[in-house]
Design a protein around this motif. Structure first.
Motif, PDB file in Angstrom:
ATOM      1  N   VAL A  90       0.863  -1.183   0.000  1.00 40.28           N
ATOM      2  CA  VAL A  90       0.000   0.000   0.000  1.00 40.28           C
ATOM      3  C   VAL A  90       0.896   1.228   0.000  1.00 40.28           C
ATOM      4  O   VAL A  90       1.864   1.296   0.763  1.00 40.28           O
ATOM      5  CB  VAL A  90      -0.919   0.039   1.237  1.00 40.28           C
ATOM      6  CG1 VAL A  90      -1.664   1.362   1.318  1.00 40.28           C
ATOM      7  CG2 VAL A  90      -1.913  -1.107   1.203  1.00 40.28           C
ATOM      8  N   GLN A  96      -5.861   3.265   0.822  1.00 38.09           N
ATOM      9  CA  GLN A  96      -5.147   3.019  -0.420  1.00 38.09           C
ATOM     10  C   GLN A  96      -5.321   1.544  -0.745  1.00 38.09           C
ATOM     11  O   GLN A  96      -5.280   0.711   0.136  1.00 38.09           O
ATOM     12  CB  GLN A  96      -3.654   3.343  -0.275  1.00 38.09           C
ATOM     13  CG  GLN A  96      -3.347   4.796   0.009  1.00 38.09           C
ATOM     14  CD  GLN A  96      -3.545   5.670  -1.197  1.00 38.09           C
ATOM     15  OE1 GLN A  96      -3.506   5.196  -2.323  1.00 38.09           O
ATOM     16  NE2 GLN A  96      -3.769   6.957  -0.967  1.00 38.09           N
ATOM     17  N   LYS A  97      -5.500   1.264  -2.017  1.00 39.65           N
ATOM     18  CA  LYS A  97      -5.734  -0.109  -2.439  1.00 39.65           C
ATOM     19  C   LYS A  97      -4.496  -0.971  -2.200  1.00 39.65           C
ATOM     20  O   LYS A  97      -3.372  -0.539  -2.453  1.00 39.65           O
ATOM     21  CB  LYS A  97      -6.109  -0.102  -3.917  1.00 39.65           C
ATOM     22  CG  LYS A  97      -6.588  -1.422  -4.438  1.00 39.65           C
ATOM     23  CD  LYS A  97      -7.328  -1.264  -5.764  1.00 39.65           C
ATOM     24  CE  LYS A  97      -6.549  -0.581  -6.839  1.00 39.65           C
ATOM     25  NZ  LYS A  97      -7.279  -0.634  -8.125  1.00 39.65           N
TER      26      LYS A  97
ATOM     27  N   TYR B  33     -13.786  -5.219   2.578  1.00 38.84           N
ATOM     28  CA  TYR B  33     -13.457  -5.306   1.159  1.00 38.84           C
ATOM     29  C   TYR B  33     -14.018  -6.595   0.567  1.00 38.84           C
ATOM     30  O   TYR B  33     -14.082  -7.622   1.247  1.00 38.84           O
ATOM     31  CB  TYR B  33     -11.931  -5.357   0.948  1.00 38.84           C
ATOM     32  CG  TYR B  33     -11.110  -4.324   1.667  1.00 38.84           C
ATOM     33  CD1 TYR B  33     -10.816  -4.447   3.024  1.00 38.84           C
ATOM     34  CD2 TYR B  33     -10.565  -3.237   0.978  1.00 38.84           C
ATOM     35  CE1 TYR B  33     -10.029  -3.507   3.679  1.00 38.84           C
ATOM     36  CE2 TYR B  33      -9.775  -2.306   1.632  1.00 38.84           C
ATOM     37  CZ  TYR B  33      -9.513  -2.452   2.979  1.00 38.84           C
ATOM     38  OH  TYR B  33      -8.737  -1.513   3.621  1.00 38.84           O
ATOM     39  N   TYR B  35     -13.008  -9.022  -2.759  1.00 38.36           N
ATOM     40  CA  TYR B  35     -12.084  -9.308  -3.845  1.00 38.36           C
ATOM     41  C   TYR B  35     -12.613 -10.490  -4.658  1.00 38.36           C
ATOM     42  O   TYR B  35     -13.233 -11.407  -4.120  1.00 38.36           O
ATOM     43  CB  TYR B  35     -10.703  -9.714  -3.315  1.00 38.36           C
ATOM     44  CG  TYR B  35      -9.900  -8.630  -2.647  1.00 38.36           C
ATOM     45  CD1 TYR B  35     -10.120  -8.285  -1.320  1.00 38.36           C
ATOM     46  CD2 TYR B  35      -8.883  -7.966  -3.340  1.00 38.36           C
ATOM     47  CE1 TYR B  35      -9.355  -7.306  -0.702  1.00 38.36           C
ATOM     48  CE2 TYR B  35      -8.114  -7.001  -2.726  1.00 38.36           C
ATOM     49  CZ  TYR B  35      -8.357  -6.673  -1.405  1.00 38.36           C
ATOM     50  OH  TYR B  35      -7.590  -5.699  -0.801  1.00 38.36           O
ATOM     51  N   LYS B  44      -8.404  -9.496  -7.015  1.00 43.91           N
ATOM     52  CA  LYS B  44      -8.747  -8.216  -7.654  1.00 43.91           C
ATOM     53  C   LYS B  44      -9.830  -7.546  -6.826  1.00 43.91           C
ATOM     54  O   LYS B  44     -10.887  -8.133  -6.593  1.00 43.91           O
ATOM     55  CB  LYS B  44      -9.231  -8.474  -9.079  1.00 43.91           C
ATOM     56  CG  LYS B  44      -9.709  -7.264  -9.840  1.00 43.91           C
ATOM     57  CD  LYS B  44     -10.135  -7.667 -11.246  1.00 43.91           C
ATOM     58  CE  LYS B  44     -10.657  -6.487 -12.030  1.00 43.91           C
ATOM     59  NZ  LYS B  44     -11.913  -5.934 -11.458  1.00 43.91           N
ATOM     60  N   LEU B  45      -9.577  -6.328  -6.403  1.00 44.87           N
ATOM     61  CA  LEU B  45     -10.541  -5.605  -5.573  1.00 44.87           C
ATOM     62  C   LEU B  45     -11.764  -5.220  -6.387  1.00 44.87           C
ATOM     63  O   LEU B  45     -11.649  -4.626  -7.467  1.00 44.87           O
ATOM     64  CB  LEU B  45      -9.886  -4.353  -4.979  1.00 44.87           C
ATOM     65  CG  LEU B  45     -10.741  -3.525  -4.025  1.00 44.87           C
ATOM     66  CD1 LEU B  45     -11.081  -4.312  -2.761  1.00 44.87           C
ATOM     67  CD2 LEU B  45     -10.029  -2.225  -3.655  1.00 44.87           C
ATOM     68  N   HIS B  48     -15.131  -1.597  -1.734  1.00 50.55           N
ATOM     69  CA  HIS B  48     -14.954  -1.636  -0.287  1.00 50.55           C
ATOM     70  C   HIS B  48     -15.906  -0.661   0.382  1.00 50.55           C
ATOM     71  O   HIS B  48     -16.405   0.283  -0.262  1.00 50.55           O
ATOM     72  CB  HIS B  48     -13.500  -1.309   0.109  1.00 50.55           C
ATOM     73  CG  HIS B  48     -13.122   0.142  -0.032  1.00 50.55           C
ATOM     74  ND1 HIS B  48     -12.716   0.697  -1.213  1.00 50.55           N
ATOM     75  CD2 HIS B  48     -13.079   1.144   0.894  1.00 50.55           C
ATOM     76  CE1 HIS B  48     -12.433   1.978  -1.031  1.00 50.55           C
ATOM     77  NE2 HIS B  48     -12.653   2.273   0.239  1.00 50.55           N
ATOM     78  N   ASN B  55     -17.459   2.309  -1.902  1.00 54.78           N
ATOM     79  CA  ASN B  55     -16.491   2.742  -2.901  1.00 54.78           C
ATOM     80  C   ASN B  55     -16.300   1.632  -3.923  1.00 54.78           C
ATOM     81  O   ASN B  55     -15.766   0.572  -3.615  1.00 54.78           O
ATOM     82  CB  ASN B  55     -15.155   3.073  -2.236  1.00 54.78           C
ATOM     83  CG  ASN B  55     -15.276   4.207  -1.246  1.00 54.78           C
ATOM     84  OD1 ASN B  55     -15.116   5.358  -1.592  1.00 54.78           O
ATOM     85  ND2 ASN B  55     -15.579   3.873   0.010  1.00 54.78           N
ATOM     86  N   GLU B  57     -14.752   0.029  -7.405  1.00 62.21           N
ATOM     87  CA  GLU B  57     -13.629   0.148  -8.333  1.00 62.21           C
ATOM     88  C   GLU B  57     -14.185   0.455  -9.723  1.00 62.21           C
ATOM     89  O   GLU B  57     -15.273  -0.005 -10.099  1.00 62.21           O
ATOM     90  CB  GLU B  57     -12.818  -1.142  -8.365  1.00 62.21           C
ATOM     91  CG  GLU B  57     -12.053  -1.400  -7.077  1.00 62.21           C
ATOM     92  CD  GLU B  57     -11.033  -0.334  -6.776  1.00 62.21           C
ATOM     93  OE1 GLU B  57     -10.082  -0.146  -7.566  1.00 62.21           O
ATOM     94  OE2 GLU B  57     -11.187   0.346  -5.729  1.00 62.21           O
ATOM     95  N   GLN B 104      -4.529  -5.799   6.311  1.00 57.82           N
ATOM     96  CA  GLN B 104      -5.777  -6.422   5.904  1.00 57.82           C
ATOM     97  C   GLN B 104      -5.797  -7.878   6.336  1.00 57.82           C
ATOM     98  O   GLN B 104      -4.802  -8.594   6.211  1.00 57.82           O
ATOM     99  CB  GLN B 104      -5.976  -6.322   4.387  1.00 57.82           C
ATOM    100  CG  GLN B 104      -6.308  -4.908   3.929  1.00 57.82           C
ATOM    101  CD  GLN B 104      -6.800  -4.840   2.494  1.00 57.82           C
ATOM    102  OE1 GLN B 104      -7.350  -5.805   1.947  1.00 57.82           O
ATOM    103  NE2 GLN B 104      -6.603  -3.689   1.876  1.00 57.82           N
TER     104      GLN B 104
END
Lengths: 110, 115
Positions: A90, A96-97, B33, B35, B44-45, B48, B55, B57, B104
């Motif tokens: 990050v 932040q992703k 989140y 994925y 891959k996100l 979230h 939010n 992507e 995470q």
């Protein structure tokens, strides 16, 4: 965006051998994590290590933030160590992703 | 032990039939989140929740939606699953606050099969 590359992409070991996995990243980071994804797909946290060295049993990790790389050491490997190892980083603070690396697939044979 | 729980672990659905995957956490983290992970690829996100703020992507298909009714639970809804949506779906949480690590934590995943 930040690029994260891991090497080697594939690794085959005999049980009991040691190995070093590498993660290179293209920019400064605030967070770096190592994960082990087991054959059932579960992603297991190994280390949170934005800098410095940590050890947990047979595993240890070192991140040299100024040189933009991290290393994961596996000693006396066991068949249960098989799976895919990901590093993820990050940049910045706040949300932040998490950017994942390309992964290293490890097979430990008896 | 504090953890991230996903149910079910395996889900089979038919092409076009809506499906919901669930995630719960006992970590009291403010960010959750979702994925998607396909074979031999990194996760891959999709989207979230930062507290109650959703939010998405930019490249997440409209077919994927999410709900977070409270701090502990988050759902992934796939409105009309296609064969290309067969994948492992991973839920993760983190705590974003001054002084926190942003580490995470992932659940065990739900493997979705579309027939």
């Amino acid at each position: 965006g930040i690029q994260v590359e891991q090497s080697p992409p594939d690794l085959i070991l005999q049980e009991g051998a040691n190995s070093t996995l590498r993660c290179n990243f293209s920019d400064s980071v605030n967070n770096l994590q190592w994960f082990h994804q087991n054959p059932w797909g579960q992603l297991i946290n190994l280390f949170y290590i934005p800098s410095g060295t940590k050890q947990n049993g047979r595993l240890s990790a070192t991140t040299v933030a100024t040189e933009r790389y991290s290393l994961l050491y596996i000693s006396s490997s066991q068949t249960t160590d098989s799976g895919v190892y990901f590093c993820a980083v990050v940049r910045g603070t706040g949300f932040q992703k998490l950017v994942f690396g390309t992964g290293t697939r490890l097979l430990v044979s008896p | 032990d504090a953890m991230v729980i996903q149910n079910p672990r395996y889900q089979v659905t038919q092409f076009g039939k809506p499906v919901t995957l669930s995630c719960s956490q006992t970590l009291n983290h403010n960010v959750m989140y979702w994925y998607q992970q396909k074979s031999s690829q990194a996760p891959k996100l999709l989207f979230h929740y930062y507290d109650k703020d959703f939010n998405n992507e930019a490249d997440t298909p409209d077919n994927f939606q999410s709900r977070r009714p409270n701090t502990s639970f988050c759902f992934l809804d796939i409105r009309s699953p296609g064969l290309g949506d067969a994948a492992m779906y991973l839920c993760a949480t983190s705590r974003i606050a001054p002084g926190s690590s942003y580490e995470q934590y992932f659940g065990p995943g739900t493997r979705l099969t579309v027939t």
